[in-house]
Design a protein around this motif. Structure first.
Motif, mmCIF file in Angstrom:
data_model
loop_
_atom_site.group_PDB
_atom_site.id
_atom_site.type_symbol
_atom_site.label_atom_id
_atom_site.label_comp_id
_atom_site.label_asym_id
_atom_site.label_seq_id
_atom_site.Cartn_x
_atom_site.Cartn_y
_atom_site.Cartn_z
ATOM 1 N N ALA A 1 0.839 -1.205 0.000
ATOM 2 C CA ALA A 1 0.000 0.000 0.000
ATOM 3 C C ALA A 1 0.871 1.250 0.000
ATOM 4 O O ALA A 1 1.865 1.331 0.733
ATOM 5 N N VAL A 2 0.498 2.226 -0.822
ATOM 6 C CA VAL A 2 1.209 3.502 -0.884
ATOM 7 C C VAL A 2 0.194 4.621 -1.100
ATOM 8 O O VAL A 2 -0.788 4.452 -1.817
ATOM 9 N N VAL A 3 0.429 5.750 -0.436
ATOM 10 C CA VAL A 3 -0.434 6.910 -0.603
ATOM 11 C C VAL A 3 0.450 8.138 -0.818
ATOM 12 O O VAL A 3 1.519 8.253 -0.211
ATOM 13 N N THR A 4 0.014 9.015 -1.704
ATOM 14 C CA THR A 4 0.714 10.283 -1.922
ATOM 15 C C THR A 4 -0.276 11.417 -1.692
ATOM 16 O O THR A 4 -1.470 11.274 -1.947
ATOM 17 N N ASP B 1 5.863 13.210 10.592
ATOM 18 C CA ASP B 1 7.262 13.061 10.973
ATOM 19 C C ASP B 1 7.863 12.095 9.968
ATOM 20 O O ASP B 1 7.306 11.016 9.738
ATOM 21 N N GLY B 2 8.945 12.487 9.327
ATOM 22 C CA GLY B 2 9.527 11.620 8.313
ATOM 23 C C GLY B 2 10.900 12.080 7.907
ATOM 24 O O GLY B 2 11.601 12.731 8.669
ATOM 25 N N ARG B 3 11.238 11.737 6.676
ATOM 26 C CA ARG B 3 12.561 12.096 6.160
ATOM 27 C C ARG B 3 12.427 12.646 4.749
ATOM 28 O O ARG B 3 11.474 12.338 4.035
ATOM 29 N N GLN C 1 0.531 2.789 7.443
ATOM 30 C CA GLN C 1 0.407 4.247 7.546
ATOM 31 C C GLN C 1 -0.336 4.804 6.330
ATOM 32 O O GLN C 1 -1.174 5.692 6.440
ATOM 33 N N ALA C 2 -0.053 4.250 5.154
ATOM 34 C CA ALA C 2 -0.726 4.676 3.926
ATOM 35 C C ALA C 2 -2.216 4.359 3.998
ATOM 36 O O ALA C 2 -3.059 5.190 3.618
ATOM 37 N N GLU C 3 -2.565 3.193 4.490
ATOM 38 C CA GLU C 3 -3.973 2.811 4.602
ATOM 39 C C GLU C 3 -4.717 3.727 5.560
ATOM 40 O O GLU C 3 -5.837 4.164 5.282
ATOM 41 N N ASP D 1 7.025 8.742 8.161
ATOM 42 C CA ASP D 1 7.178 7.633 9.112
ATOM 43 C C ASP D 1 5.951 7.536 10.004
ATOM 44 O O ASP D 1 5.432 6.454 10.231
ATOM 45 N N THR D 2 5.522 8.689 10.538
ATOM 46 C CA THR D 2 4.317 8.714 11.368
ATOM 47 C C THR D 2 3.464 9.918 10.981
ATOM 48 O O THR D 2 3.984 10.974 10.631
ATOM 49 N N ALA D 3 2.163 9.716 11.052
ATOM 50 C CA ALA D 3 1.208 10.797 10.790
ATOM 51 C C ALA D 3 0.295 10.903 11.996
ATOM 52 O O ALA D 3 -0.227 9.896 12.480
#
Length: 165
Positions: free
Chosen positions: A25-28, A74-76, A57-59, A97-99
């Motif tokens: 799963a991927v979300v943009t 929070d991510g990179r 996280q994407a789901e 990484d986290t939402a």
């Protein structure tokens, strides 16, 4: 090396969710982040950050966020390139990484300002400012009682034995 990005903003459109050919799963989505200062005209501008999240996280993002939702991420930072129509296209995006969802599930789609509820927003803002001012500025009567060092016109007697030096 440190590569850390922490942003808070609103989604500019509904998240674009899909699965990769291998089933991941991927979300943009794009996050509008208001700058902490105003430009020369007094307008606060925004930066638009392209973000991508993977797996669970994407789901979650796809299921619970929509255009106008406020979220903290929070991510990179990640850069890359790909070929399109014979041209090399370069991109920069935030890999989430986290939402953290910053509004309740039933919050309006696009926030208070876009609903046309601007007057209520201004009233709440003014009430908050007035309450803060009242708290910060006690009355003259209160100030005299609260301040043990207030000058009430009488001389202060200090014994030499009370001084530490």
């Amino acid at each position: 090396m440190i590569n850390r990005v922490i942003l808070t903003g609103r989604l500019t459109d509904d998240p674009q969710f899909r699965y990769t050919p291998s089933g991941v799963a991927v979300v943009t989505f794009t996050l509008a982040v208001t700058r902490p200062f105003a430009n020369q005209n007094g307008v606060r501008e925004a930066d638009f950050m392209r973000c991508v999240a993977w797996r669970k996280q994407a789901e979650n993002i796809a299921n619970y966020l929509k255009k106008g939702s406020m979220v903290g991420i929070d991510g990179r930072l990640e850069t890359g390139s790909y070929e399109r129509n014979g041209r090399r296209v370069y991109y920069t995006q935030v890999v989430v990484d986290t939402a953290t969802f910053l509004e309740p599930r039933n919050a309006s789609n696009s926030g208070r300002k876009q609903r046309g509820d601007r007057d209520t927003f201004e009233q709440e803002k003014n009430a908050s400012r007035k309450a803060r001012e009242a708290f910060m500025k006690p009355s003259e009567e209160q100030r005299w009682f609260d301040d043990p060092f207030a000058d009430n016109g009488e001389p202060i007697e200090i014994n030499d034995d009370d001084l530490p030096f």
